[in-house]
Write a protein that holds these residues in place. Structure first.
Motif, PDB file in Angstrom:
ATOM      1  N   UNK A  67       0.818  -1.215   0.000  1.00 25.11           N
ATOM      2  CA  UNK A  67       0.000   0.000   0.000  1.00 25.11           C
ATOM      3  C   UNK A  67       0.847   1.258   0.000  1.00 25.11           C
ATOM      4  N   UNK A  68       1.894   1.215   0.810  1.00 20.15           N
ATOM      5  CA  UNK A  68       2.819   2.344   0.895  1.00 20.15           C
ATOM      6  C   UNK A  68       3.486   2.608  -0.442  1.00 20.15           C
ATOM      7  N   UNK A  69       3.890   1.534  -1.085  1.00 21.44           N
ATOM      8  CA  UNK A  69       4.575   1.662  -2.369  1.00 21.44           C
ATOM      9  C   UNK A  69       3.655   2.275  -3.406  1.00 21.44           C
ATOM     10  N   UNK A  70       2.399   1.832  -3.424  1.00 20.01           N
ATOM     11  CA  UNK A  70       1.437   2.376  -4.388  1.00 20.01           C
ATOM     12  C   UNK A  70       1.345   3.880  -4.190  1.00 20.01           C
ATOM     13  N   UNK A  71       1.209   4.303  -2.915  1.00 20.98           N
ATOM     14  CA  UNK A  71       1.128   5.738  -2.628  1.00 20.98           C
ATOM     15  C   UNK A  71       2.416   6.442  -3.056  1.00 20.98           C
ATOM     16  N   UNK A  72       3.540   5.782  -2.815  1.00 23.46           N
ATOM     17  CA  UNK A  72       4.829   6.409  -3.103  1.00 23.46           C
ATOM     18  C   UNK A  72       5.022   6.664  -4.597  1.00 23.46           C
ATOM     19  N   UNK A  73       4.623   5.707  -5.423  1.00 23.26           N
ATOM     20  CA  UNK A  73       4.966   5.835  -6.842  1.00 23.26           C
ATOM     21  C   UNK A  73       3.832   6.417  -7.698  1.00 23.26           C
ATOM     22  N   UNK A  74       2.630   6.489  -7.146  1.00 21.90           N
ATOM     23  CA  UNK A  74       1.498   6.939  -7.968  1.00 21.90           C
ATOM     24  C   UNK A  74       1.657   8.377  -8.446  1.00 21.90           C
ATOM     25  N   UNK A  75       2.345   9.179  -7.660  1.00 19.81           N
ATOM     26  CA  UNK A  75       2.477  10.585  -8.037  1.00 19.81           C
ATOM     27  C   UNK A  75       3.677  10.891  -8.924  1.00 19.81           C
ATOM     28  N   UNK A  76       4.460   9.874  -9.263  1.00 20.75           N
ATOM     29  CA  UNK A  76       5.698  10.122 -10.026  1.00 20.75           C
ATOM     30  C   UNK A  76       5.403  10.548 -11.461  1.00 20.75           C
ATOM     31  N   UNK A  77       6.379  11.251 -12.051  1.00 23.95           N
ATOM     32  CA  UNK A  77       6.292  11.538 -13.481  1.00 23.95           C
ATOM     33  C   UNK A  77       6.260  10.223 -14.243  1.00 23.95           C
ATOM     34  N   UNK A  78       5.569  10.261 -15.380  1.00 27.83           N
ATOM     35  CA  UNK A  78       5.377   9.047 -16.176  1.00 27.83           C
ATOM     36  C   UNK A  78       6.711   8.364 -16.521  1.00 27.83           C
ATOM     37  N   UNK A  79       7.701   9.146 -16.942  1.00 32.11           N
ATOM     38  CA  UNK A  79       8.946   8.506 -17.376  1.00 32.11           C
ATOM     39  C   UNK A  79       9.694   7.883 -16.200  1.00 32.11           C
ATOM     40  N   UNK A  80       9.616   8.526 -15.031  1.00 28.49           N
ATOM     41  CA  UNK A  80      10.246   7.945 -13.842  1.00 28.49           C
ATOM     42  C   UNK A  80       9.525   6.669 -13.419  1.00 28.49           C
TER      43      UNK A  80
END
Lengths: 436, 436
Positions: A67-80
């Protein structure tokens, strides 16, 4: 670290910029890394994660709650996100895809279609495109409207991209021109058509070279039909250049550039064992050559004393040539048309030094062992092995490159094997022939 | 090359981009370089010159007519000219200064005040500054007027810099915001104040790190009083990063990063002689150690055969650690607070491999020489020298860095001296004690 220290550290870190946090995390061993990691806010975690070496990423991902990971990466720029995606556990990937709206998912799929180390993998897909027949005034109004509706424009935007009705790339309109030319000018009249679009499958290395040579801030990326599909910004290119340099340097010691300084011991030992093993084989071959001359050494033990000098000096001379030629190959400055000239020049340089050092070692050998013939053989063997080093240093990287093997990775090992084997053989062989 | 070939080559080159011409020139030996050089138009010469390695620059400058040089460099950007200036002959310098108008001369002096490898040396002095109390509309009108009057705006402009009445830096107004926010907004309300200005004496290396960490396209440079004096653009930072990487790689072989592949033989030989000389001293020290055990080698010649294996394996293990630690130091990830942990980890990794390789070499020694005790001594010495390599690989770069010596330049030499000397001493010493 007690709780108070941790809280203070956490507050300090949260206020830091993600690359700085990443750098700090990499400087700590694993138990502390995990303590700090748990104190970071989810969005910070995402921004930090993309800055870490892959080996550290993997470790932290393995230690994180899905769950934490989903929150962590959901906001990243598409290329990242696309870079990180394949390293995430399956359930996290599924959840991340579900959090995307339709536009984001399309963009993500567009980037994911291309390998990481290509222009397509590097690009952002949020390029703002305008039509060539618009006026600058219309473009300005369009940008203001987009900003009002979306709240922001793409990051690092220094230009808008001009396309025709069929989304075919036409040129670039820099914001600098947009803000300073008369508003009634037509886009196609003032756009820059000198910047050629980059095909999506162009290698990241070549993209970096283009940005350097043309001093670009951004460049358009097109698919095989010439259709605009994204843009590459210079900040991603800077990362490519740094990684490329890191790769070359780490390769010369048989290491991977994404290595973690505090990687667990067993996997680290495994990877390094390969390099040590290759070198052990080389060392045994050199030892076998020495073994062929056991009788000579028994008769004249000075040979055992002096032989490492001959071998190591050849290696040093060879390494200098190897480094210069490997750089030349990387810059496309060394190829079949001039390798002969490079070789001649390197042999010329080493000849001058061979003369100098042959005289030196002859003198030292004679003084040490009161044996003029030994001194002469020592000097001759050194001369031959220095020339051998220069020759091997030129030919080995060239040949490896021809064979599709990275000269930075394998060049040093092959060179040292050559200069060791030939150094021992020449010295002991000459000594056996002339002295015994 | 006949005349026809030359003319064709010249036409082809003139049509090329200056960095590509520079790359081609560097791939040719001197006689051809000069032929090509003479065919280039003066402005092209200037643009090519700044892309060349310094050693190649010097050669071409020495071969050029002063008048030609003045024409070649007069059109260069101020920061490029400042880099090149000190390499020009005195008469050319004087003539170049005379061709400058008052504004250009002032800008040139501003850049020349700072060393090349500082923010001040990297900066462009043509930054466009606006006042914080202006409206966006006023900024747009100002930019259009400037463009009409000067014909162009500064290159690579992604933002204008906001200052107060006393030219003190206040913030950055990105062109992206300028084109997309309402025209009646006040600059100081929408400017970005997160980007801290870079003091002029900041090292180029640190500037590069800032650009990387904050993904900057440009950054303002201020003097010691906080007054805006210029801006650094990312294209110059890309060059810094590339040169830094080149420097590290070439240093590990005792070469200079500005080396010309076709430098004249005598100066090249001179520079390389230093490195060869240092290594010769090391090799003689190692030989002296072996010399202390001549009696042992006479009694058991197998020692001479196996001793290079012990020395070289220690060197390989040490180089891997050295490379990792040197990178860590460059990234500020290794320091007094964690050097102990790094050492423990490296010793842990090498211990695992020492076990593996000690067993291997013990077996090989026993099979080869039918001598169990020799095998055991061989394995013990290898283990000790592998541990020694890991220890030296950690401590040497750390100590060199503390002493203000570049670990990339000197680390390898000092490490090899250590692992050779201790490798020979351990193996021959243990053998003398236990076998004879």
């Amino acid at each position: 670290l007690n709780v108070e220290d941790l809280n203070r550290a956490a507050a300090q870190l949260q206020a830091s910029h993600p690359p700085a946090i990443a750098n700090t995390l990499e400087a700590f061993p694993w138990e502390r890394r995990l303590q700090i990691w748990q104190l970071l806010a989810p969005q910070t975690k995402g921004a930090v994660l993309i800055e870490l070496y892959e080996e550290v990423q993997d470790g932290l991902i393995a230690e994180s709650v899905p769950d934490d990971l989903v929150k962590a990466v959901s906001g990243l720029d598409i290329d990242d996100l696309a870079d990180l995606y394949k390293r995430l556990p399956k359930e996290v990937r599924t959840a991340v895809l579900q959090t995307m709206d339709e536009q984001r998912r399309q963009r993500f799929e567009a980037v994911s279609r291309y390998p990481n180390n290509t222009a397509g993998g590097l690009m952002d897909v949020d390029a703002i495109a305008v039509r060539g027949d618009a006026t600058l005034d219309a473009v300005l109004r369009y940008l203001r409207r987009t900003r009002r509706q979306q709240g922001e424009l793409p990051e690092h935007m220094d230009a808008v991209i001009v396309v025709d009705r069929a989304s075919q790339y036409m040129g670039i309109l820099s914001l600098s021109d947009l803000v300073s030319l008369a508003e009634n000018r037509i886009v196609s009249e003032v756009m820059n058509t000198e910047i050629k679009p980059i095909p999506a499958m162009t290698s990241a290395k070549k993209v970096a070279r283009l940005f350097e040579d043309y001093d670009l801030l951004s460049a358009p990326v097109v698919d095989e039909d010439g259709k605009l599909i994204g843009r590459i910004t210079v900040d991603d290119v800077v990362d490519v250049i740094r990684e490329e340099a890191d790769h070359t340097l780490m390769s010369t010691a048989g290491l991977e550039e994404e290595s973690d300084m505090f990687a667990p011991i067993i996997p680290s030992a495994k990877r390094r064992a390969i390099w040590l093993g290759v070198n052990l084989v080389n060392a045994f071959i050199a030892a076998w050559v020495i073994g062929q001359f056991e009788n000579s050494i028994e008769q004249l033990v000075a040979l055992a004393v002096l032989m490492p000098i001959v071998a190591s000096m050849g290696g040093i001379a060879g390494t200098q040539t190897l480094t210069l030629v490997t750089r030349g190959i990387a810059l496309d400055q060394v190829g079949p048309s001039n390798i002969g000239r490079v070789l001649r020049k390197e042999l010329g340089v080493i000849s001058v030094n061979a003369l100098l050092f042959a005289l030196t070692v002859a003198a030292m050998g004679i003084i040490w062992y009161q044996n003029i013939n030994l001194g002469l053989v020592f000097a001759s063997a050194l001369t031959i092995n220095l020339l051998n080093g220069a020759m091997a240093g030129t030919i080995i990287p060239f040949a490896l490159h021809k064979l599709g093997i990275d000269p930075a990775l394998a060049g040093g090992v092959v060179l040292m094997a050559t200069t060791d084997v030939l150094g021992f053989f020449t010295f002991l062989g000459l000594a056996t022939f002339f002295l015994l």
